[in-house]
Design a protein around this motif. Structure first.
Motif, mmCIF file in Angstrom:
data_model
loop_
_atom_site.group_PDB
_atom_site.id
_atom_site.type_symbol
_atom_site.label_atom_id
_atom_site.label_comp_id
_atom_site.label_asym_id
_atom_site.label_seq_id
_atom_site.Cartn_x
_atom_site.Cartn_y
_atom_site.Cartn_z
ATOM 1 N N HIS A 80 0.810 -1.223 0.000
ATOM 2 C CA HIS A 80 0.000 0.000 0.000
ATOM 3 C C HIS A 80 0.842 1.272 0.000
ATOM 4 O O HIS A 80 0.294 2.364 0.161
ATOM 5 C CB HIS A 80 -0.890 0.010 1.241
ATOM 6 N N LEU A 81 2.151 1.145 -0.187
ATOM 7 C CA LEU A 81 3.007 2.336 -0.145
ATOM 8 C C LEU A 81 2.713 3.270 -1.323
ATOM 9 O O LEU A 81 2.073 2.869 -2.293
ATOM 10 C CB LEU A 81 4.478 1.915 -0.139
ATOM 11 N N HIS A 95 -8.377 6.023 -3.281
ATOM 12 C CA HIS A 95 -7.943 5.923 -1.884
ATOM 13 C C HIS A 95 -6.766 4.964 -1.818
ATOM 14 O O HIS A 95 -6.518 4.196 -2.752
ATOM 15 C CB HIS A 95 -9.077 5.460 -0.956
ATOM 16 N N ILE A 96 -6.054 4.977 -0.708
ATOM 17 C CA ILE A 96 -4.962 4.031 -0.514
ATOM 18 C C ILE A 96 -5.546 2.624 -0.445
ATOM 19 O O ILE A 96 -6.491 2.378 0.306
ATOM 20 C CB ILE A 96 -4.206 4.337 0.800
ATOM 21 N N PRO A 97 -5.040 1.685 -1.228
ATOM 22 C CA PRO A 97 -5.561 0.315 -1.159
ATOM 23 C C PRO A 97 -5.030 -0.407 0.080
ATOM 24 O O PRO A 97 -4.061 -1.154 0.018
ATOM 25 C CB PRO A 97 -5.055 -0.323 -2.468
ATOM 26 N N ASN A 98 -5.682 -0.152 1.191
ATOM 27 C CA ASN A 98 -5.186 -0.641 2.479
ATOM 28 C C ASN A 98 -6.367 -0.886 3.410
ATOM 29 O O ASN A 98 -7.052 0.062 3.808
ATOM 30 C CB ASN A 98 -4.224 0.387 3.087
ATOM 31 N N PHE A 154 -9.588 -5.201 -0.788
ATOM 32 C CA PHE A 154 -8.243 -5.777 -0.849
ATOM 33 C C PHE A 154 -7.194 -4.675 -0.800
ATOM 34 O O PHE A 154 -7.455 -3.520 -1.144
ATOM 35 C CB PHE A 154 -8.041 -6.568 -2.141
ATOM 36 N N ASP A 155 -5.985 -5.069 -0.415
ATOM 37 C CA ASP A 155 -4.861 -4.156 -0.584
ATOM 38 C C ASP A 155 -4.328 -4.308 -2.003
ATOM 39 O O ASP A 155 -4.879 -5.056 -2.816
ATOM 40 C CB ASP A 155 -3.798 -4.378 0.493
ATOM 41 N N THR A 156 -3.254 -3.613 -2.315
ATOM 42 C CA THR A 156 -2.769 -3.524 -3.695
ATOM 43 C C THR A 156 -2.475 -4.879 -4.316
ATOM 44 O O THR A 156 -2.859 -5.158 -5.455
ATOM 45 C CB THR A 156 -1.490 -2.661 -3.760
ATOM 46 N N ASP A 157 -1.783 -5.759 -3.595
ATOM 47 C CA ASP A 157 -1.352 -7.036 -4.163
ATOM 48 C C ASP A 157 -2.150 -8.220 -3.633
ATOM 49 O O ASP A 157 -1.781 -9.371 -3.847
ATOM 50 C CB ASP A 157 0.146 -7.251 -3.940
#
Length: 613
Positions: free
Chosen positions: A206-207, A330-333, A358-361
């Motif tokens: 999520h960086l 938004h941040i995927p976090n 979900f988060d990014t990966d």
């Protein structure tokens, strides 16, 4: 021979490639198999030259199930700056590698360049060749995937060149999830070139958009900290070879074999099969359920079309499914409040039964029920514990150190399990669960408050999609059993979880340039802070230090608790406080502040403000 720039952005690399038959592929592989640990091929850097009879965009191969491209790549002699080994070692982030891959952000110089990436990939190949030396008769295969970051394609091509340097067969998956990359080391399906011997996921979770990094897998799981250090040391040696070869103006031709495979379809079909099996082999067990997904413009969009819809779910209202490495919404976090508000709003607006984020990966996830109640952090751990303890009564649940006392009571008193609270760091939690099993203590779930969750039944892989599949299994099996057709069945499972009225976190930063450090490391300074706090607690009858604790100083008092610990990687002491009231939380914060006030390099301004001093 014409040359084009090796700096590839998205799918703009146009390569002159020729399709060759498998016999030619075998010749290439046999040519490179005898390479040893350090005796890798001379480096390929800078620009690539591609020979062949037909021209195509490499990116277009992604529309096919499989594609094979054979190219001859030649190095240019573009100047490459010299770097020290410590430069590479600083890229280590626990069991991952992280760096800055996009230039232009003030104060964040570029660290993950293409030559550095090539060297890291070659380092992994060398490490893998050494691990697999007992089976030297075959050439190794490595899969490469990435999330939606804007530097992804550039780094994927650099990784592929680095792997080719060691004669490794490269299999590109394109946009993929981290869990899928690990699964590619286990899947047995030669049509998709599986299993692979190793796998590289290009991601920085999520960086921010300018960051990127790498996660590495073999069939034994994700690599640990010592392995990452080993790979980076090898990479530093490889980079020296690159610089040395460049300084001599050398040009080296290397055969680059690239396959493009749609492995995400294989991975997704396994998730679909798991839900159908749990529901008694019903083709569409989620028919009638309205489930919305928020992928945060990361790699999780596949879950809608390749998992939920084949199972019969209604998915209208799902959002941010298109990959966009600038993350505009938004941040995927799943830990981010803005992200959780977004999926909660989507559930309400669409009157959905369940929301999934979900988060990014896609190695982390969370959910929201039809009323908008969030299943993340302690509540997600409680829900997963309830599901797992139904399947494995009495088993141990391993979590990270910042979980609540209420969660422990819920797991042990309500569910009849055992709560083993360990350290922060998903790899720490997973490795501890594996260790417990090895000494005879059954553990089936290892999960962090961050949303990383791994199950024994799923090879101890932290897989956000698989966690959500366990929730879907519960929905589907409950309907089949006549127990209801809404997410209330999930909500009811955590009804008795006692949650604190106040939960706050402060991040107390250590100024590494402050004279109070006396030229020591921030880690030594942090340990001194913790020791001082521990001594203060021991002399205070109102406070009780945890009898069993694996990280930092955890203390109960005033009906709540606090944990002060040293960050795994940064010069920060995170402080978590949970209490039945704001007044009690302030009392706990005040005791911590009094204990550490003499440490002038520690920024306690936020804590001071909270206490109201």
């Amino acid at each position: 021979m014409a040359a084009i720039s090796g700096k590839v952005v998205q799918h703009n690399l146009v390569a002159k490639c020729c399709q060759q038959d498998r016999e030619l592929s075998t010749k290439y592989r046999l040519h490179y198999c005898p390479l040893n640990r350090r005796n890798l091929l001379p480096p390929v850097v800078g620009k690539l030259a591609w020979n062949g009879n037909s021209t195509m965009q490499l990116g277009t191969l992604s529309k096919f199930k499989r594609g094979i491209v054979y190219c001859n790549a030649a190095s240019s002699f573009t100047a490459i700056p010299s770097v020290e080994k410590n430069y590479f070692l600083k890229l280590q982030n626990g069991s991952d590698i992280r760096g800055v891959a996009i230039d232009g952000v003030e104060g964040e110089p570029l660290t993950l360049t293409e030559p550095v990436t090539e060297a890291i990939a070659a380092g992994f190949a060398g490490w893998l060749l050494e691990k697999k030396k007992d089976d030297s008769s075959k050439c190794l295969r490595v899969s490469v995937g990435h999330d939606s970051r804007i530097s992804a394609q550039k780094l994927q091509d650099a990784v592929s060149r680095g792997l080719a340097r060691a004669g490794v067969e490269v299999i590109q998956y394109g946009l993929a999830s981290t869990p899928a990359m690990f699964n590619s080391t286990l899947t047995v399906n030669e049509e998709f070139s599986c299993p692979v011997d190793g796998s590289i996921m290009i991601t920085a979770s999520h960086l921010p958009y300018n960051r990127n990094g790498f996660k590495f897998f073999t069939s034994a799981g994700g690599l640990g900290k010592p392995d990452i250090k080993d790979i980076l040391e090898r990479a530093a040696d490889m980079y020296k070879c690159i610089a040395n070869n460049d300084s001599k103006g050398g040009q080296t031709a290397v055969s680059l074999t690239v396959k493009r495979v749609d492995y995400m379809s294989v991975y997704a079909s396994n998730l679909v099969a798991a839900v159908r099996k749990a529901a008694g082999n019903i083709e569409k067990p989620l028919e009638g359920f309205h489930i919305v997904v928020d992928a945060g413009n990361g790699a999780g969009g596949f879950f809608v079309g390749k998992v939920l819809e084949p199972l019969g779910a209604i998915t209208s209202g799902s959002q941010f499914l298109e990959p966009d490495g600038l993350f505009p919404n938004h941040i995927p976090n799943p830990e981010d409040k803005t992200a959780m508000k977004a999926i909660t709003k989507a559930v309400h607006d669409n009157r959905a039964d369940l929301g999934i984020i979900f988060d990014t990966d896609v190695d982390r996830s969370a959910a929201v029920d039809s009323s908008g109640r969030e299943f993340n952090r302690n509540r997600l751990i409680a829900l997963m514990s309830a599901i797992i303890l139904e399947e494995h009564p009495g088993t141990t649940i391993v979590s990270d150190s910042v979980t609540s006392d209420g969660l422990t009571t819920f797991i042990e008193k309500k569910l009849g399990g055992k709560h083993h609270r360990f350290k922060r760091g998903y790899k720490n939690v997973i490795d501890e669960a594996i260790r417990l099993n090895s000494v005879g203590e059954a553990a089936h779930l290892a999960i962090e408050t961050s949303g990383h969750g791994a199950l024994k039944e799923n090879h101890w892989l932290d897989d956000g999609a698989y966690l959500m599949v366990k929730l879907l299994n519960k929905l589907a099996s409950a309907r089949t059993s006549g127990l209801g057709g809404s997410s209330k069945v999930l909500t009811d499972m955590v009804e008795d979880l006692k949650e604190p009225a106040v939960a706050v976190e402060f991040r107390l930063k250590i100024d590494q340039n402050h004279s109070d450090l006396k030229a020591g490391s921030f880690r030594d300074y942090g340990e001194e802070v913790l020791k001082q706090l521990e001594n203060t607690v021991d002399s205070d009858t109102k406070l009780l230090k945890a009898a069993v604790n694996y990280e930092g100083v955890r203390v109960s008092g005033y009906g709540g608790w606090f944990l002060l610990r040293l960050s795994l990687h940064d010069p920060v002491l995170p402080l978590n406080i949970e209490a039945p009231s704001n007044e009690d939380a302030v009392k706990l914060a005040h005791d911590v502040l009094n204990a550490v006030k003499e440490f002038t390099a520690l920024d306690t301004s936020a804590l001071t403000k909270f206490v109201g001093v």
